[in-house]
Write a protein that holds these residues in place. Structure first.
Motif, PDB file in Angstrom:
ATOM      1  N   LEU A  66       2.397   2.340   1.509  1.00 33.59           N
ATOM      2  CA  LEU A  66       1.195   1.647   1.015  1.00 33.59           C
ATOM      3  C   LEU A  66       0.094   1.664   2.069  1.00 33.59           C
ATOM      4  O   LEU A  66      -1.093   1.639   1.773  1.00 33.59           O
ATOM      5  CB  LEU A  66       1.519   0.193   0.653  1.00 33.59           C
ATOM      6  N   ASN A  67       0.514   1.696   3.315  1.00 32.80           N
ATOM      7  CA  ASN A  67      -0.424   1.752   4.429  1.00 32.80           C
ATOM      8  C   ASN A  67      -0.971   3.178   4.593  1.00 32.80           C
ATOM      9  O   ASN A  67      -2.146   3.375   4.882  1.00 32.80           O
ATOM     10  CB  ASN A  67       0.308   1.304   5.710  1.00 32.80           C
ATOM     11  N   THR A  68      -0.112   4.161   4.376  1.00 29.32           N
ATOM     12  CA  THR A  68      -0.480   5.564   4.597  1.00 29.32           C
ATOM     13  C   THR A  68      -1.344   6.122   3.470  1.00 29.32           C
ATOM     14  O   THR A  68      -2.329   6.812   3.715  1.00 29.32           O
ATOM     15  CB  THR A  68       0.798   6.439   4.684  1.00 29.32           C
ATOM     16  N   TYR A  69      -0.932   5.852   2.220  1.00 26.71           N
ATOM     17  CA  TYR A  69      -1.693   6.391   1.073  1.00 26.71           C
ATOM     18  C   TYR A  69      -2.836   5.450   0.752  1.00 26.71           C
ATOM     19  O   TYR A  69      -2.680   4.490   0.002  1.00 26.71           O
ATOM     20  CB  TYR A  69      -0.765   6.575  -0.132  1.00 26.71           C
ATOM     21  N   GLU A  70      -4.004   5.744   1.329  1.00 33.80           N
ATOM     22  CA  GLU A  70      -5.149   4.826   1.250  1.00 33.80           C
ATOM     23  C   GLU A  70      -5.615   4.591  -0.189  1.00 33.80           C
ATOM     24  O   GLU A  70      -6.172   3.548  -0.484  1.00 33.80           O
ATOM     25  CB  GLU A  70      -6.322   5.334   2.105  1.00 33.80           C
ATOM     26  N   ASN A  71      -5.400   5.553  -1.092  1.00 35.40           N
ATOM     27  CA  ASN A  71      -5.899   5.347  -2.465  1.00 35.40           C
ATOM     28  C   ASN A  71      -4.826   4.840  -3.442  1.00 35.40           C
ATOM     29  O   ASN A  71      -5.041   4.854  -4.650  1.00 35.40           O
ATOM     30  CB  ASN A  71      -6.573   6.621  -3.007  1.00 35.40           C
ATOM     31  N   CYS A  72      -3.695   4.382  -2.929  1.00 32.93           N
ATOM     32  CA  CYS A  72      -2.675   3.797  -3.810  1.00 32.93           C
ATOM     33  C   CYS A  72      -2.738   2.270  -3.756  1.00 32.93           C
ATOM     34  O   CYS A  72      -2.778   1.682  -2.670  1.00 32.93           O
ATOM     35  CB  CYS A  72      -1.278   4.288  -3.429  1.00 32.93           C
ATOM     36  N   TYR A  73      -2.743   1.657  -4.929  1.00 33.44           N
ATOM     37  CA  TYR A  73      -2.879   0.202  -5.044  1.00 33.44           C
ATOM     38  C   TYR A  73      -1.799  -0.374  -5.960  1.00 33.44           C
ATOM     39  O   TYR A  73      -1.309   0.315  -6.854  1.00 33.44           O
ATOM     40  CB  TYR A  73      -4.254  -0.148  -5.620  1.00 33.44           C
ATOM     41  N   ILE A  74      -1.479  -1.643  -5.723  1.00 33.55           N
ATOM     42  CA  ILE A  74      -0.508  -2.338  -6.576  1.00 33.55           C
ATOM     43  C   ILE A  74      -1.236  -2.898  -7.802  1.00 33.55           C
ATOM     44  O   ILE A  74      -2.253  -3.574  -7.649  1.00 33.55           O
ATOM     45  CB  ILE A  74       0.179  -3.493  -5.802  1.00 33.55           C
ATOM     46  N   VAL A  75      -0.717  -2.633  -9.004  1.00 30.76           N
ATOM     47  CA  VAL A  75      -1.335  -3.203 -10.218  1.00 30.76           C
ATOM     48  C   VAL A  75      -0.401  -4.148 -10.966  1.00 30.76           C
ATOM     49  O   VAL A  75      -0.793  -4.740 -11.970  1.00 30.76           O
ATOM     50  CB  VAL A  75      -1.826  -2.119 -11.206  1.00 30.76           C
ATOM     51  N   GLY A  76       0.828  -4.278 -10.500  1.00 30.16           N
ATOM     52  CA  GLY A  76       1.730  -5.196 -11.176  1.00 30.16           C
ATOM     53  C   GLY A  76       3.056  -5.279 -10.442  1.00 30.16           C
ATOM     54  O   GLY A  76       3.315  -4.511  -9.501  1.00 30.16           O
ATOM     55  N   GLU A  77       3.864  -6.260 -10.841  1.00 29.32           N
ATOM     56  CA  GLU A  77       5.205  -6.378 -10.267  1.00 29.32           C
ATOM     57  C   GLU A  77       6.157  -6.860 -11.350  1.00 29.32           C
ATOM     58  O   GLU A  77       5.749  -7.488 -12.331  1.00 29.32           O
ATOM     59  CB  GLU A  77       5.209  -7.327  -9.058  1.00 29.32           C
ATOM     60  N   ILE A  78       7.423  -6.539 -11.162  1.00 29.05           N
ATOM     61  CA  ILE A  78       8.441  -7.021 -12.095  1.00 29.05           C
ATOM     62  C   ILE A  78       9.729  -7.251 -11.318  1.00 29.05           C
ATOM     63  O   ILE A  78      10.017  -6.525 -10.355  1.00 29.05           O
ATOM     64  CB  ILE A  78       8.635  -6.037 -13.273  1.00 29.05           C
ATOM     65  N   CYS A  79      10.483  -8.285 -11.704  1.00 28.21           N
ATOM     66  CA  CYS A  79      11.736  -8.586 -11.018  1.00 28.21           C
ATOM     67  C   CYS A  79      12.920  -8.235 -11.914  1.00 28.21           C
ATOM     68  O   CYS A  79      12.888  -8.496 -13.116  1.00 28.21           O
ATOM     69  CB  CYS A  79      11.801 -10.065 -10.642  1.00 28.21           C
ATOM     70  N   VAL A  80      13.918  -7.631 -11.336  1.00 30.18           N
ATOM     71  CA  VAL A  80      15.129  -7.281 -12.076  1.00 30.18           C
ATOM     72  C   VAL A  80      16.314  -7.949 -11.386  1.00 30.18           C
ATOM     73  O   VAL A  80      16.430  -7.887 -10.151  1.00 30.18           O
ATOM     74  CB  VAL A  80      15.316  -5.740 -12.118  1.00 30.18           C
ATOM     75  N   GLU A  81      17.150  -8.597 -12.171  1.00 33.08           N
ATOM     76  CA  GLU A  81      18.336  -9.231 -11.586  1.00 33.08           C
ATOM     77  C   GLU A  81      19.346  -8.150 -11.250  1.00 33.08           C
ATOM     78  O   GLU A  81      19.634  -7.277 -12.067  1.00 33.08           O
ATOM     79  CB  GLU A  81      18.927 -10.218 -12.587  1.00 33.08           C
ATOM     80  N   THR A 120      15.734  -7.957  -7.350  1.00 34.72           N
ATOM     81  CA  THR A 120      14.857  -6.977  -6.706  1.00 34.72           C
ATOM     82  C   THR A 120      13.501  -6.975  -7.387  1.00 34.72           C
ATOM     83  O   THR A 120      13.400  -6.954  -8.605  1.00 34.72           O
ATOM     84  CB  THR A 120      15.461  -5.560  -6.716  1.00 34.72           C
ATOM     85  N   LYS A 121      12.472  -7.045  -6.559  1.00 26.68           N
ATOM     86  CA  LYS A 121      11.101  -6.971  -7.046  1.00 26.68           C
ATOM     87  C   LYS A 121      10.636  -5.523  -6.967  1.00 26.68           C
ATOM     88  O   LYS A 121      10.800  -4.869  -5.942  1.00 26.68           O
ATOM     89  CB  LYS A 121      10.218  -7.863  -6.171  1.00 26.68           C
ATOM     90  N   PHE A 122      10.096  -5.021  -8.067  1.00 27.14           N
ATOM     91  CA  PHE A 122       9.519  -3.676  -8.111  1.00 27.14           C
ATOM     92  C   PHE A 122       8.011  -3.804  -8.217  1.00 27.14           C
ATOM     93  O   PHE A 122       7.515  -4.748  -8.845  1.00 27.14           O
ATOM     94  CB  PHE A 122      10.040  -2.904  -9.337  1.00 27.14           C
ATOM     95  N   ILE A 123       7.290  -2.871  -7.610  1.00 20.28           N
ATOM     96  CA  ILE A 123       5.835  -2.867  -7.794  1.00 20.28           C
ATOM     97  C   ILE A 123       5.421  -1.638  -8.592  1.00 20.28           C
ATOM     98  O   ILE A 123       6.104  -0.606  -8.574  1.00 20.28           O
ATOM     99  CB  ILE A 123       5.048  -2.910  -6.459  1.00 20.28           C
TER     100      ILE A 123
END
Lengths: 273, 273
Positions: free
Chosen positions: B70-85, B175-178
């Motif tokens: 996320l630090n390296t790819y300057e044009n990648c952004y988080i738009v959501g998250e989901i948790c899975v048991e 586990t949280k996924f982005i």
């Protein structure tokens, strides 16, 4: 049982083994353990005087299992640290050539540290318990298509040939090892303090805790967070500070921290490498 | 090429695959990738609209390679998250019995999450690229002494029998996924902001940065540090905050942070799961 025994995790020839010889010299009694908790168990019970374990790598970050064990084993303390330069090598059995290699075995962190090289060479990667164990396994497999990523010492120990060297992504690749024992000892030369904190789960609690340090002019060199295992999305914090437990400003700040925080453990006061 | 394509890391039947179906539904075009950087590469170049990747587990902590990407790819952004048991199962080929098993294959984090069980059963552990891949490998090995640790979906996909279930150390294992995309998008419902900060390497710099948040009444939910790869023992910080980029206090704090910090990147503003 020698009371002065040292335990390390891994196999002979590993980076931990190298760090142990560098810190303690070679006139020592030592034993290797398969897993980090075994090292803590032996040190905690006094079966060994010291344990030596990897703690952080300058490119891939902390060895988080060890952070958690320092939190779990209440009577284990850090008494020293040592840094070892990591120069990863690709090694295989005699007569294997670099173009024969299809699969590389190593510790997941070592594979990460050589990711650019592995991808360039189009190797298939196989994570393994540690670097020296992977060298031992490659030696036993006796298969020209398999290679290990490990240090030079492991190549000598397991009779492998080095096919390529300095294959890490970053040249400046250093692993810090810590030395643990089962009581908190320090002297006037100790200049680095490690702590574990658990703050309350309220807004600004961490900021308030860091304020105890800042307003007493204590320099924080490192801050890491770790999940609290049975409470999702809550964290404990690991901190490194400059100072000695006898310093007046440290005493004052720690007094404040012990009031502010839900948990507060001094992990050690030792000499910074 | 479908512009709406989704890429995930791992094999069909993996936890990532499960998370993808849960977040996007099953009327989607998708493709799997072997490595995390491949997911970022495809999203960054617009070959896929979205990527879905594991980000943090509630007991073993962050997936640090993803933090770094996320630090390296300057044009990648988080738009959501989901948790899975996460409910880990021990699985092997048909006819294998639990007493036949000597070796377990799985992702290193899954092995960590089942460490107590593995040690109790005295299994030899073999780290593998991911949980579903380990299930696939066990299926192909066709050897009664080998088992994989993975989710139920992987057992179905690779025709394995579940020998034991809920073998994780902690029941509450999530586990949280982005979800990432190649531009910063948010709307008025977005209530969580993720940031990367690099402070100056001076005493109190992090405390000062956190002060910009605290004095603007911004609640910080998470703080992680990651090594800066080519500068040993210096760190970047990853933060999660409550708020929306249109909030006045957020604008004010971010303005201050962009002055105080050496690097300051908003990673995304999205809906907290």
């Amino acid at each position: 049982m020698s009371i002065e025994k040292i335990v390390y995790q891994g196999d002979p020839g590993s980076y931990s083994y190298e760090a142990m010889l560098e810190f303690f010299g070679d006139n020592i009694t030592f034993e290797n353990k398969d897993f980090f908790p075994d090292v803590f168990e032996d040190v905690s019970k006094g079966n060994a005087k010291y344990g030596i374990i990897p703690f952080e790598n300058s490119t891939t970050g902390g060895v988080y299992e060890v952070f958690d064990l320092l939190n779990t084993y209440e009577n284990c303390y850090i008494v020293g640290e040592i840094c070892v330069e990591i120069n990863h090598n690709l090694m295989s059995i005699k007569d294997a050539k670099i173009q024969d290699i299809t699969t590389v075995y190593s510790h997941p962190q070592a594979l990460d540290q050589c990711k650019q090289y592995i991808r360039k060479m189009n190797f298939h990667e196989m994570p393994y318990r540690n670097t020296a164990t992977s060298a031992k396994a490659v030696s036993e497999m006796n298969n020209k298509s398999c290679a290990a990523i490990a240090n030079k010492m492991a190549a000598n120990f397991y009779n492998l040939e080095i096919l390529d060297s300095k294959i890490n992504n970053y040249i400046n690749n250093i692993t810090k090892f810590i030395i643990i024992t089962n009581n908190l000892t320090f002297d006037k030369n100790s200049n680095k303090i490690s702590l574990i904190l658990i703050t309350s789960h309220s807004p600004g609690a961490l900021y308030e805790a860091l304020g105890c340090l800042a307003k007493n002019n204590i320099n924080m060199m490192k801050l890491e967070s770790r999940p609290i295992k049975n409470i999702p999305w809550q964290y404990s914090f690991y901190l490194d500070l400059e100072g000695n437990l006898e310093d007046e400003n440290i005493k004052k700040a720690f007094n404040e921290l012990s009031i502010t925080c839900k948990k507060f453990k001094v992990l050690g006061n030792y000499i910074a490498y």
